[in-house]
Design a protein around this motif. Structure first.
Motif, PDB file in Angstrom:
ATOM      1  N   ASN A   1       7.409   5.252  -2.747  1.00 29.59           N
ATOM      2  CA  ASN A   1       7.580   4.533  -1.483  1.00 29.59           C
ATOM      3  C   ASN A   1       6.330   3.703  -1.194  1.00 29.59           C
ATOM      4  OD1 ASN A   1      10.065   5.764  -1.063  1.00 29.59           O
ATOM      5  ND2 ASN A   1       9.136   7.492  -0.015  1.00 29.59           N
ATOM      6  N   PHE A   2       6.511   2.539  -0.580  1.00 27.33           N
ATOM      7  CA  PHE A   2       5.381   1.709  -0.211  1.00 27.33           C
ATOM      8  C   PHE A   2       5.605   1.060   1.140  1.00 27.33           C
ATOM      9  CE2 PHE A   2       8.140  -1.358  -2.375  1.00 27.33           C
ATOM     10  CZ  PHE A   2       8.104  -2.444  -1.514  1.00 27.33           C
ATOM     11  N   THR A   3       4.536   0.556   1.720  1.00 24.35           N
ATOM     12  CA  THR A   3       4.576  -0.233   2.938  1.00 24.35           C
ATOM     13  C   THR A   3       3.909  -1.566   2.646  1.00 24.35           C
ATOM     14  OG1 THR A   3       4.463   1.730   4.330  1.00 24.35           O
ATOM     15  CG2 THR A   3       3.849  -0.339   5.359  1.00 24.35           C
ATOM     16  N   GLN A   4       4.572  -2.658   2.986  1.00 27.52           N
ATOM     17  CA  GLN A   4       3.978  -3.982   2.801  1.00 27.52           C
ATOM     18  C   GLN A   4       3.365  -4.402   4.130  1.00 27.52           C
ATOM     19  OE1 GLN A   4       6.603  -7.022   1.382  1.00 27.52           O
ATOM     20  NE2 GLN A   4       4.924  -8.402   0.902  1.00 27.52           N
ATOM     21  N   ILE A   5       2.075  -4.764   4.069  1.00 23.17           N
ATOM     22  CA  ILE A   5       1.355  -5.159   5.278  1.00 23.17           C
ATOM     23  C   ILE A   5       0.789  -6.562   5.119  1.00 23.17           C
ATOM     24  CG2 ILE A   5       0.780  -2.806   5.976  1.00 23.17           C
ATOM     25  CD1 ILE A   5      -2.009  -3.232   4.833  1.00 23.17           C
ATOM     26  N   GLU A   6       0.571  -7.215   6.265  1.00 24.71           N
ATOM     27  CA  GLU A   6      -0.066  -8.533   6.289  1.00 24.71           C
ATOM     28  C   GLU A   6      -1.337  -8.403   7.110  1.00 24.71           C
ATOM     29  OE1 GLU A   6       0.773 -13.152   7.636  1.00 24.71           O
ATOM     30  OE2 GLU A   6       2.323 -11.650   7.923  1.00 24.71           O
ATOM     31  N   ILE A   7      -2.454  -8.849   6.565  1.00 25.14           N
ATOM     32  CA  ILE A   7      -3.734  -8.731   7.243  1.00 25.14           C
ATOM     33  C   ILE A   7      -3.813  -9.797   8.331  1.00 25.14           C
ATOM     34  CG2 ILE A   7      -6.230  -8.720   6.949  1.00 25.14           C
ATOM     35  CD1 ILE A   7      -4.712  -6.444   5.484  1.00 25.14           C
ATOM     36  N   VAL A   8      -4.090  -9.343   9.567  1.00 25.17           N
ATOM     37  CA  VAL A   8      -4.136 -10.241  10.724  1.00 25.17           C
ATOM     38  C   VAL A   8      -5.576 -10.599  11.078  1.00 25.17           C
ATOM     39  CG1 VAL A   8      -3.538 -10.472  13.166  1.00 25.17           C
ATOM     40  CG2 VAL A   8      -1.992  -9.291  11.622  1.00 25.17           C
ATOM     41  N   ALA A   9      -6.456  -9.596  11.121  1.00 22.34           N
ATOM     42  CA  ALA A   9      -7.842  -9.855  11.535  1.00 22.34           C
ATOM     43  C   ALA A   9      -8.790  -8.874  10.869  1.00 22.34           C
ATOM     44  CB  ALA A   9      -7.964  -9.740  13.040  1.00 22.34           C
ATOM     45  N   ILE A  10     -10.026  -9.331  10.676  1.00 16.88           N
ATOM     46  CA  ILE A  10     -11.109  -8.480  10.163  1.00 16.88           C
ATOM     47  C   ILE A  10     -12.213  -8.509  11.197  1.00 16.88           C
ATOM     48  CG2 ILE A  10     -12.819  -8.159   8.352  1.00 16.88           C
ATOM     49  CD1 ILE A  10     -10.903  -9.596   6.442  1.00 16.88           C
ATOM     50  N   ALA A  11     -12.579  -7.311  11.687  1.00 16.08           N
ATOM     51  CA  ALA A  11     -13.627  -7.243  12.712  1.00 16.08           C
ATOM     52  C   ALA A  11     -14.595  -6.128  12.406  1.00 16.08           C
ATOM     53  CB  ALA A  11     -13.021  -7.012  14.085  1.00 16.08           C
TER      54      ALA A  11
ATOM     55  N   VAL B   1       0.852  -1.178   0.000  1.00 19.67           N
ATOM     56  CA  VAL B   1       0.000   0.000   0.000  1.00 19.67           C
ATOM     57  C   VAL B   1       0.891   1.233   0.000  1.00 19.67           C
ATOM     58  CG1 VAL B   1      -1.899  -1.165   1.169  1.00 19.67           C
ATOM     59  CG2 VAL B   1      -0.194   0.020   2.519  1.00 19.67           C
ATOM     60  N   GLU B   2       0.281   2.394  -0.178  1.00 15.95           N
ATOM     61  CA  GLU B   2       1.042   3.638  -0.096  1.00 15.95           C
ATOM     62  C   GLU B   2       1.702   3.726   1.277  1.00 15.95           C
ATOM     63  OE1 GLU B   2       1.428   6.010  -2.551  1.00 15.95           O
ATOM     64  OE2 GLU B   2       0.389   4.606  -3.853  1.00 15.95           O
ATOM     65  N   GLN B   3       2.799   4.449   1.360  1.00 15.25           N
ATOM     66  CA  GLN B   3       3.605   4.472   2.578  1.00 15.25           C
ATOM     67  C   GLN B   3       2.785   4.915   3.795  1.00 15.25           C
ATOM     68  OE1 GLN B   3       6.986   7.104   2.501  1.00 15.25           O
ATOM     69  NE2 GLN B   3       8.066   5.837   3.963  1.00 15.25           N
ATOM     70  N   ILE B   4       2.905   4.135   4.873  1.00 16.16           N
ATOM     71  CA  ILE B   4       2.248   4.418   6.143  1.00 16.16           C
ATOM     72  C   ILE B   4       3.340   4.651   7.177  1.00 16.16           C
ATOM     73  CG2 ILE B   4       0.761   3.482   7.955  1.00 16.16           C
ATOM     74  CD1 ILE B   4      -0.568   1.763   5.789  1.00 16.16           C
TER      75      ILE B   4
ATOM     76  N   ALA C   1       7.172  -4.668   5.908  1.00 15.04           N
ATOM     77  CA  ALA C   1       8.359  -4.037   5.317  1.00 15.04           C
ATOM     78  C   ALA C   1       8.008  -2.670   4.760  1.00 15.04           C
ATOM     79  CB  ALA C   1       8.925  -4.914   4.209  1.00 15.04           C
ATOM     80  N   HIS C   2       9.045  -1.856   4.618  1.00  9.88           N
ATOM     81  CA  HIS C   2       8.958  -0.592   3.896  1.00  9.88           C
ATOM     82  C   HIS C   2       9.898  -0.704   2.707  1.00  9.88           C
ATOM     83  CE1 HIS C   2       6.670   1.512   6.964  1.00  9.88           C
ATOM     84  NE2 HIS C   2       7.526   1.097   7.877  1.00  9.88           N
ATOM     85  N   GLY C   3       9.568  -0.045   1.629  1.00  3.81           N
ATOM     86  CA  GLY C   3      10.449  -0.131   0.473  1.00  3.81           C
ATOM     87  C   GLY C   3      10.102   0.887  -0.583  1.00  3.81           C
ATOM     88  N   ARG C   4      10.742   0.726  -1.734  1.00  5.97           N
ATOM     89  CA  ARG C   4      10.502   1.599  -2.868  1.00  5.97           C
ATOM     90  C   ARG C   4      10.173   0.739  -4.083  1.00  5.97           C
ATOM     91  NH1 ARG C   4      14.453   6.586  -3.149  1.00  5.97           N
ATOM     92  NH2 ARG C   4      12.712   7.194  -4.432  1.00  5.97           N
TER      93      ARG C   4
END
Length: 120
Positions: free
Chosen positions: A110-120, A40-43, A83-86
């Motif tokens: 720039n981007f941020t890689q995220i992993e989805i843990v939970a949906i509530a 996603v876009e950088q967080i 992770a963060h990256g370009r």
């Protein structure tokens, strides 16, 4: 016996994967499910920290679907920053014919890689 066990395991996996959400972050919308990794876009967050995405547009759990107007109140998606990256370099080339004008430029987002843990 083995075949029924495999079919049972696949059914459980498909039931877990059938829950998904549509979230908005960085001006874009993403369809996410638990365990998915996405860029996603950088967080501005530290590595391995938990973040909450509160702009949830839709949640689907099997047959039931909740749609917000525009967001669902009280709904959130919890994600872990991996992770963060370009990104890849985008090359820009401008030219005016017969005018001896050429301009080269490059850009890496720039981007941020995220992993989805939970949906509530």
């Amino acid at each position: 016996m083995f075949r029924t066990m495999v079919c049972g395991i696949l059914t459980i996996i498909l039931m877990e994967l059938s829950m998904y959400a549509v979230v908005k972050t960085g001006g874009k919308q993403y369809k996410v499910a638990v365990g998915e990794k996405l860029k996603v876009e950088q967080i501005p967050a530290e590595l391995d920290s938990q973040i909450e995405l509160t702009e949830v547009l839709m949640i689907a759990d099997g047959e039931s679907v909740k749609v917000g107007a525009p967001f669902i109140e009280g709904a959130k998606v919890t994600a872990k920053v991996v992770a963060h990256g370009r990104g890849e370099k985008v090359r820009i080339f401008k030219m005016r014919r017969r005018k001896h004008y050429q301009k080269r430029q490059g850009h890496r987002q720039n981007f941020t890689q995220i992993e989805i843990v939970a949906i509530a």
